[in-house]
Design a protein around this motif. Structure first.
Motif, short mmCIF file in Angstrom:
data_model
loop_
_atom_site.label_atom_id
_atom_site.label_comp_id
_atom_site.label_asym_id
_atom_site.label_seq_id
_atom_site.Cartn_x
_atom_site.Cartn_y
_atom_site.Cartn_z
N GLY A 11 0.66 -0.89 -0.43
CA GLY A 11 0.24 0.14 0.13
C GLY A 11 1.31 1.34 0.40
O GLY A 11 1.86 1.67 1.22
N ILE A 14 -0.40 7.47 2.59
CA ILE A 14 0.74 8.11 3.13
C ILE A 14 1.45 7.09 4.16
O ILE A 14 2.13 7.34 4.56
N ALA A 15 0.69 6.38 4.64
CA ALA A 15 1.61 5.32 5.56
C ALA A 15 2.44 4.82 5.15
O ALA A 15 3.33 4.52 5.28
N GLU A 33 1.81 -1.27 -4.76
CA GLU A 33 0.57 -0.40 -4.72
C GLU A 33 -0.31 -1.16 -6.09
O GLU A 33 -0.03 -1.26 -6.77
N GLN A 34 -1.37 -1.53 -5.77
CA GLN A 34 -2.35 -1.68 -6.63
C GLN A 34 -2.80 -0.76 -7.75
O GLN A 34 -2.87 -1.41 -9.00
N THR A 43 -5.83 8.99 0.68
CA THR A 43 -4.60 9.50 1.12
C THR A 43 -4.87 11.20 -0.34
O THR A 43 -4.61 12.17 0.28
N ALA A 47 -9.48 16.28 3.44
CA ALA A 47 -9.44 17.72 3.88
C ALA A 47 -8.46 18.51 3.77
O ALA A 47 -8.34 19.16 4.81
N LEU A 49 -6.86 18.62 6.70
CA LEU A 49 -5.90 19.40 7.75
C LEU A 49 -5.60 18.62 9.55
O LEU A 49 -5.32 17.33 9.35
N VAL A 168 -1.03 -7.15 -4.38
CA VAL A 168 -0.93 -8.14 -3.88
C VAL A 168 -2.32 -9.38 -3.89
O VAL A 168 -3.66 -9.44 -3.55
N GLY A 328 -7.57 6.21 10.52
CA GLY A 328 -9.39 6.48 10.65
C GLY A 328 -9.32 7.98 9.42
O GLY A 328 -8.48 8.27 8.74
N GLY A 329 -9.78 9.46 10.35
CA GLY A 329 -9.77 10.33 9.58
C GLY A 329 -8.52 11.32 9.65
O GLY A 329 -8.77 12.10 9.98
N GLY A 331 -4.77 10.16 9.60
CA GLY A 331 -3.53 9.36 8.61
C GLY A 331 -2.68 10.36 8.21
O GLY A 331 -1.62 10.84 8.20
N ILE A 332 -3.60 11.82 7.74
CA ILE A 332 -1.95 13.11 7.74
C ILE A 332 -1.26 13.70 8.25
O ILE A 332 -0.32 13.45 8.61
N GLN A 333 -2.36 13.70 8.84
CA GLN A 333 -1.58 15.23 10.30
C GLN A 333 -1.14 13.93 11.22
O GLN A 333 -0.25 14.23 12.00
C1 LIG Z 1 -13.09 13.29 3.65
C2 LIG Z 1 -11.55 13.07 4.48
C3 LIG Z 1 -11.15 13.85 4.47
C4 LIG Z 1 -10.35 13.59 5.36
N1 LIG Z 1 -9.39 14.33 6.10
C5 LIG Z 1 -8.20 14.12 6.60
C6 LIG Z 1 -7.77 15.50 7.27
O1 LIG Z 1 -8.31 16.34 6.99
N2 LIG Z 1 -6.63 15.25 8.07
C7 LIG Z 1 -6.40 13.74 8.31
O2 LIG Z 1 -5.12 14.12 8.94
N3 LIG Z 1 -6.51 12.85 7.69
C8 LIG Z 1 -7.54 13.22 6.77
N4 LIG Z 1 -8.75 12.25 6.89
C9 LIG Z 1 -8.12 9.95 6.47
C10 LIG Z 1 -6.53 10.42 5.74
O3 LIG Z 1 -6.93 10.87 4.58
C11 LIG Z 1 -6.38 8.31 5.51
O4 LIG Z 1 -5.94 8.29 7.35
C12 LIG Z 1 -4.98 8.35 5.34
O5 LIG Z 1 -5.13 8.61 3.40
C13 LIG Z 1 -5.11 7.30 5.43
O6 LIG Z 1 -3.43 6.35 4.57
P1 LIG Z 1 -3.81 5.27 4.15
O7 LIG Z 1 -2.49 5.14 3.84
O8 LIG Z 1 -4.06 3.92 5.20
O9 LIG Z 1 -4.83 4.25 3.41
P2 LIG Z 1 -4.83 4.93 1.52
O10 LIG Z 1 -4.00 5.90 0.93
O11 LIG Z 1 -5.83 3.96 1.12
O12 LIG Z 1 -3.64 3.67 1.06
C14 LIG Z 1 -3.75 2.48 1.44
C15 LIG Z 1 -2.96 2.24 -0.47
O13 LIG Z 1 -3.33 0.49 -0.38
C16 LIG Z 1 -3.23 0.09 -1.25
N5 LIG Z 1 -3.65 -1.37 -1.24
C17 LIG Z 1 -4.21 -1.48 -0.80
N6 LIG Z 1 -4.69 -3.20 -1.19
C18 LIG Z 1 -3.88 -3.28 -2.03
C19 LIG Z 1 -3.04 -5.10 -2.36
N7 LIG Z 1 -3.78 -6.12 -2.05
N8 LIG Z 1 -1.62 -4.87 -2.83
C20 LIG Z 1 -1.61 -3.39 -3.25
N9 LIG Z 1 -1.54 -2.40 -2.86
C21 LIG Z 1 -3.32 -2.52 -2.09
C22 LIG Z 1 -4.24 0.85 -2.21
O14 LIG Z 1 -4.71 0.94 -3.06
C23 LIG Z 1 -4.19 2.44 -1.30
O15 LIG Z 1 -3.37 3.36 -2.04
C24 LIG Z 1 -9.69 12.12 5.58
C25 LIG Z 1 -10.07 11.21 4.66
C26 LIG Z 1 -11.09 11.20 4.36
C27 LIG Z 1 -11.13 10.19 3.26
#
Ligand SMILES: Cc1cc2nc3c(=O)[nH]c(=O)nc-3n(C[C@H](O)[C@H](O)[C@H](O)COP(=O)(O)OP(=O)(O)OC[C@H]3O[C@@H](n4cnc5c(N)ncnc54)[C@H](O)[C@@H]3O)c2cc1C
Length: 372
Positions: A11, A14-15, A33-34, A43, A47, A49, A168, A328-329, A331-333
């Motif tokens: 994945g 951002i994480a 990355e898929q 990501t 929003a 923030l 994956v 959750g909400g 993950g960026i901050q």
């Molecule tokens: C409307 C909205 C507003 C938000 N506002 C804020 C904010 O203001 N501040 C803040 O801090 N956070 C905010 N968030 C939350 C934040 O965006 C998320 O917590 C963060 O982006 C999560 O990151 P991630 O990397 O875990 O997930 P993702 O960005 O979803 O990344 C996971 C990745 O894994 C990949 N993946 C999944 N399965 C597979 C596989 N089998 N093989 C290969 N790749 C795979 C996916 O394609 C994806 O790219 C908001 C979210 C939303 C929806």
């Protein structure tokens, strides 16, 4: 053909990008990355923030510890722009506003203001509806593309390998090594980091690891035009104290959200018209905002662990399987601090001293805190 690494990160949101950038400094890392490019799911839909009063205790500590990274940015360009944020309350919500304001981690960060001071921030406020607010002075807008892009740049510079269009589809463990099938190739490493966001439990199931009960929840946002002659550029973000809606400026327009949390299976989330309509209706109850058209709307999945706190740690039942999910909400901050913390734990080290000093403990983030 199999390719050997020290760590496989699944994945590239951002994480995954954050932990991969940290680990690549002293490990051979492949990031899988898929999608055809990183950041297409949650990501790329946030929003943007940074608020140190949002989320539970662990999230607030991680957000506080991430602040310096955002203000410093890269090559003299900060990732954060101060904007402030407001928690809004009607007469009926004042007890909740005051209870929130009295929390030890909230009290020093906010000023309580009345309707007329609030109007100075948001001139479109309807009279007599919102009667008080908390102004969080240090809340910032974040440049998510720049933060995410910088993690990926650091990762590549350190010699990391990014494979896009590489879903994956299989994980098995034998002889102390994980073998991961992705995009027609096979990758081997003793360490797998599951940073698959909404798909976290799906990836675990591929590995035969018991799920954590992650819950993806859809959140919707829509962009609308301000009334003629109104420039919302200097408005803070404004959130209802019960998180029933929020609005904020965005490049000359206004973002509105119903702050929805609709449970969904992992998917490419799309906005429902009804949620856009609810957002507009709720926001119109507090500000005089005629909406003639929605310029753009989108939705993303905010994925929570059952206790709504992030998960970073090794699975106790599957050797070398590391969870980095449930942001959750927030993950960026939280990303800079959470990435450093996760990388340290994944290397078998203790939590970085500066993070421990502010009260973070590995046990608060460990997957085994959750009943499965
Ligand atoms: C409307 C909205 C507003 C938000 N506002 C804020 C904010 O203001 N501040 C803040 O801090 N956070 C905010 N968030 C939350 C934040 O965006 C998320 O917590 C963060 O982006 C999560 O990151 P991630 O990397 O875990 O997930 P993702 O960005 O979803 O990344 C996971 C990745 O894994 C990949 N993946 C999944 N399965 C597979 C596989 N089998 N093989 C290969 N790749 C795979 C996916 O394609 C994806 O790219 C908001 C979210 C939303 C929806």
């Amino acid at each position: 053909m199999s390719t050997e690494y020290d760590a496989i990160v699944i994945g590239a949101g951002i994480a995954g990008a954050g932990v991969a950038a940290e680990l690549a400094a002293d490990r051979r890392v492949v990031l899988l990355e898929q999608e055809e490019r990183p950041g297409m799911h949650t990501t790329g839909r946030s929003a943007s923030l940074h608020s140190e009063t949002y989320g539970g205790p662990c999230v607030r500590l991680l957000s506080r510890a991430s602040r310096a990274h955002f203000l410093e940015g890269v090559e003299g360009r900060p990732f954060a722009t101060p904007c402030g944020s407001l928690y809004l309350a009607t007469e009926a919500q004042l007890d909740r506003l005051d209870a929130f304001a009295s929390q030890p981690t909230v009290a020093p960060a906010v000023d309580r203001i009345g309707e007329s001071a609030l109007r100075a921030f948001i001139p479109l406020l309807r009279p007599g509806v919102v009667v008080a607010a908390l102004f969080e002075r240090d809340a910032c807008g974040l440049d998510v593309d720049a933060i995410h892009g910088d993690f990926l740049k650091r990762f590549r510079r350190a010699g990391g390998t990014l494979r896009c269009s590489a879903p994956v589809t299989g994980l098995d463990h034998a002889g102390g090594q994980w073998r991961v099938a992705a995009g027609g190739q096979s990758f081997r490493a003793p360490l797998v980091i599951n940073a698959a966001g909404a798909w976290g439990d799906v990836v675990a199931a591929l590995a035969g690891v018991r799920p954590l009960g992650l819950q993806p929840r859809r959140r919707t946002v829509a962009l609308v035009d301000p009334p003629a002659g109104v420039d919302p550029g200097a408005w803070p973000m404004a959130v209802d104290i019960d998180e029933q809606f929020y609005f904020k400026p965005d490049a000359g327009r206004i973002i509105v959200s119903p702050a929805d949390e609709t449970p969904m299976p992992p998917c490419d989330a799309w906005p429902e018209d009804i949620d856009v309509a609810i957002a507009i209706d709720r926001v119109q109850q507090v500000i005089d905002l005629p909406v003639h058209r929605v310029s753009h709307s989108w939705a993303g999945l905010r994925t929570f662990a059952p206790d709504r706190s992030p998960v970073a740690g090794f699975d106790t039942e599957a050797p070398g399987f590391f969870w980095l999910v449930g942001q959750g909400g927030y993950g960026i901050q939280t990303a800079p601090a959470l990435s450093r913390l996760a990388a340290a734990l994944a290397r078998g080290e203790t939590i970085p001293a500066d993070l421990e000093a502010i009260g973070l403990q590995a046990s608060d983030l460990a997957p085994d805190r959750l009943a499965r």
